[in-house]
Design a protein around this motif. Sequence first.
Motif, PDB file in Angstrom:
ATOM      1  N   GLY A  97       0.797  -1.219   0.000  1.00 32.20           N
ATOM      2  CA  GLY A  97       0.000   0.000   0.000  1.00 32.20           C
ATOM      3  C   GLY A  97       0.828   1.265   0.000  1.00 32.20           C
ATOM      4  O   GLY A  97       0.284   2.361   0.178  1.00 32.20           O
ATOM      5  N   GLY A  98       2.124   1.134  -0.202  1.00 30.10           N
ATOM      6  CA  GLY A  98       2.996   2.305  -0.194  1.00 30.10           C
ATOM      7  C   GLY A  98       3.187   2.915   1.177  1.00 30.10           C
ATOM      8  O   GLY A  98       3.671   4.040   1.308  1.00 30.10           O
ATOM      9  N   VAL A  99       2.826   2.170   2.222  1.00 32.87           N
ATOM     10  CA  VAL A  99       2.928   2.684   3.592  1.00 32.87           C
ATOM     11  C   VAL A  99       4.355   2.475   4.101  1.00 32.87           C
ATOM     12  O   VAL A  99       4.861   1.354   4.133  1.00 32.87           O
ATOM     13  CB  VAL A  99       1.929   1.964   4.521  1.00 32.87           C
ATOM     14  CG1 VAL A  99       2.079   2.477   5.959  1.00 32.87           C
ATOM     15  CG2 VAL A  99       0.506   2.181   4.018  1.00 32.87           C
ATOM     16  N   PHE A 100       5.006   3.562   4.500  1.00 34.09           N
ATOM     17  CA  PHE A 100       6.387   3.491   4.982  1.00 34.09           C
ATOM     18  C   PHE A 100       6.498   2.720   6.295  1.00 34.09           C
ATOM     19  O   PHE A 100       5.552   2.682   7.084  1.00 34.09           O
ATOM     20  CB  PHE A 100       6.959   4.898   5.192  1.00 34.09           C
ATOM     21  CG  PHE A 100       7.129   5.690   3.931  1.00 34.09           C
ATOM     22  CD1 PHE A 100       8.003   5.282   2.946  1.00 34.09           C
ATOM     23  CD2 PHE A 100       6.418   6.872   3.738  1.00 34.09           C
ATOM     24  CE1 PHE A 100       8.173   6.020   1.786  1.00 34.09           C
ATOM     25  CE2 PHE A 100       6.582   7.613   2.579  1.00 34.09           C
ATOM     26  CZ  PHE A 100       7.465   7.190   1.603  1.00 34.09           C
ATOM     27  N   ALA A 101       7.659   2.128   6.504  1.00 33.87           N
ATOM     28  CA  ALA A 101       7.947   1.446   7.772  1.00 33.87           C
ATOM     29  C   ALA A 101       9.379   1.798   8.170  1.00 33.87           C
ATOM     30  O   ALA A 101      10.265   0.946   8.172  1.00 33.87           O
ATOM     31  CB  ALA A 101       7.779  -0.061   7.604  1.00 33.87           C
ATOM     32  N   PRO A 102       9.634   3.064   8.505  1.00 38.33           N
ATOM     33  CA  PRO A 102      11.014   3.536   8.665  1.00 38.33           C
ATOM     34  C   PRO A 102      11.802   2.823   9.753  1.00 38.33           C
ATOM     35  O   PRO A 102      13.013   2.636   9.620  1.00 38.33           O
ATOM     36  CB  PRO A 102      10.858   5.020   8.982  1.00 38.33           C
ATOM     37  CG  PRO A 102       9.449   5.171   9.486  1.00 38.33           C
ATOM     38  CD  PRO A 102       8.657   4.151   8.739  1.00 38.33           C
ATOM     39  N   LEU A 103      11.132   2.401  10.830  1.00 37.19           N
ATOM     40  CA  LEU A 103      11.852   1.787  11.951  1.00 37.19           C
ATOM     41  C   LEU A 103      11.949   0.268  11.839  1.00 37.19           C
ATOM     42  O   LEU A 103      12.835  -0.344  12.453  1.00 37.19           O
ATOM     43  CB  LEU A 103      11.176   2.146  13.276  1.00 37.19           C
ATOM     44  CG  LEU A 103      11.149   3.630  13.652  1.00 37.19           C
ATOM     45  CD1 LEU A 103      10.400   3.825  14.958  1.00 37.19           C
ATOM     46  CD2 LEU A 103      12.567   4.189  13.760  1.00 37.19           C
ATOM     47  N   THR A 104      11.062  -0.346  11.064  1.00 36.30           N
ATOM     48  CA  THR A 104      10.968  -1.810  11.089  1.00 36.30           C
ATOM     49  C   THR A 104      11.244  -2.484   9.747  1.00 36.30           C
ATOM     50  O   THR A 104      11.335  -3.717   9.694  1.00 36.30           O
ATOM     51  CB  THR A 104       9.568  -2.246  11.567  1.00 36.30           C
ATOM     52  OG1 THR A 104       8.577  -1.666  10.696  1.00 36.30           O
ATOM     53  CG2 THR A 104       9.306  -1.767  12.998  1.00 36.30           C
TER      54      THR A 104
END
Length: 374
Positions: A97-104
């Motif tokens: 969905g193009g949702v970022f996951a910067p930490l994981t």
Amino acid sequence: MLIAADKFKGSLTAVEVAEHVTAGLRRVVPDLDVAAVPVADGGDGTVAAALAAGFTRHEARVTGPTGVPVTATFALRDDGTAVVEMAEASGLQHLPGGVFAPLTATTYGTGELLLAALDAGATTIVFGVGGSATTDGGAGMLAALGARFLDADGAPVAPGGGPLRDLATADLSGLDPRLAKTEIVLASDVDNPLTGPKGAPAVYGPQKGASADDVATLDAALAHYAEVLARAVGPKAAEHALAPGAGAAGGIGYGALVGLDAAFRPGIEVMLDVLGFAPALARATFVITGEGSLDEQTLHGKAPAGVAAAARAAGLDVVAVCGRLQLPQEALSRAGIRRAYALTDLESDPARCMAEAGPLLERAAQDLARDFLV
């Protein structure tokens, strides 16, 4: 006429750029002798360029950046040279969905992709990094290759860069033994260190959805990761954290330098070698290069600058095609490019320019042919 252009990101692959330029040139000079070497600089499109150069396509099912399985492609030549592009496994395009996951977000799948290349018989791996969704310092990649990263309770740390703050011990002794016999070339145009104001989290984290707090968390976590690795493998881990390229692709450059004993080289230099550019250049009398946007970044290791430098050294004229031009003629000249033909000069609406890039590029190539070949 040698066409050695990169992709126009979002509209045309490097192969398609060459095809449209050739079609436009031949409308003006029908019997023109044209050769094409689609190029890339180590970022996305690198595997496609290798396949266009005759490498064999291989696919592997690997772990995507958020844990969802993805199908990744790599390229392999009969001599054992593989081209592996980390974005194929851990790139932004694989975020659900193009949702970022910067930490994981994790590079675990990139490690699996490297294993697939080894399983297919690779003895030299050109490892192109760029376009990553990750900032985990390559920890996920190394874990997939056999390294162990444990917290104070002896449990594996969770995926991603953020959880590296809980890292207590690192053990690289379980890395796949084939790696020691494999030449790995880290191909990148990024020369950032791992951490600090010019490090991977500060410079590239925001592009991957990291807030200011996330950047601070990631920077501290990666600094801690480097300290733990230094205890595990010695002072080279600290030295590599400061090395050019360590900050490439969320720090996967660091993981490759420390864990894989990779050699860092500018991506375009590596790819020109791998793609057979020198023999093609030796037969050429004129060179056309290009990419989607000719801008300040182009001058810092992007494909057109590398092509132009090599062609200029051979005494050949170079012109460029591009989607948009954001460099003055003086800068182009310094880079060895006599003139650039931008699609936005033919169509001012960016959306239409992207949608109609092929036909517009053929028109630009006709203008180029009239200016230089007639």
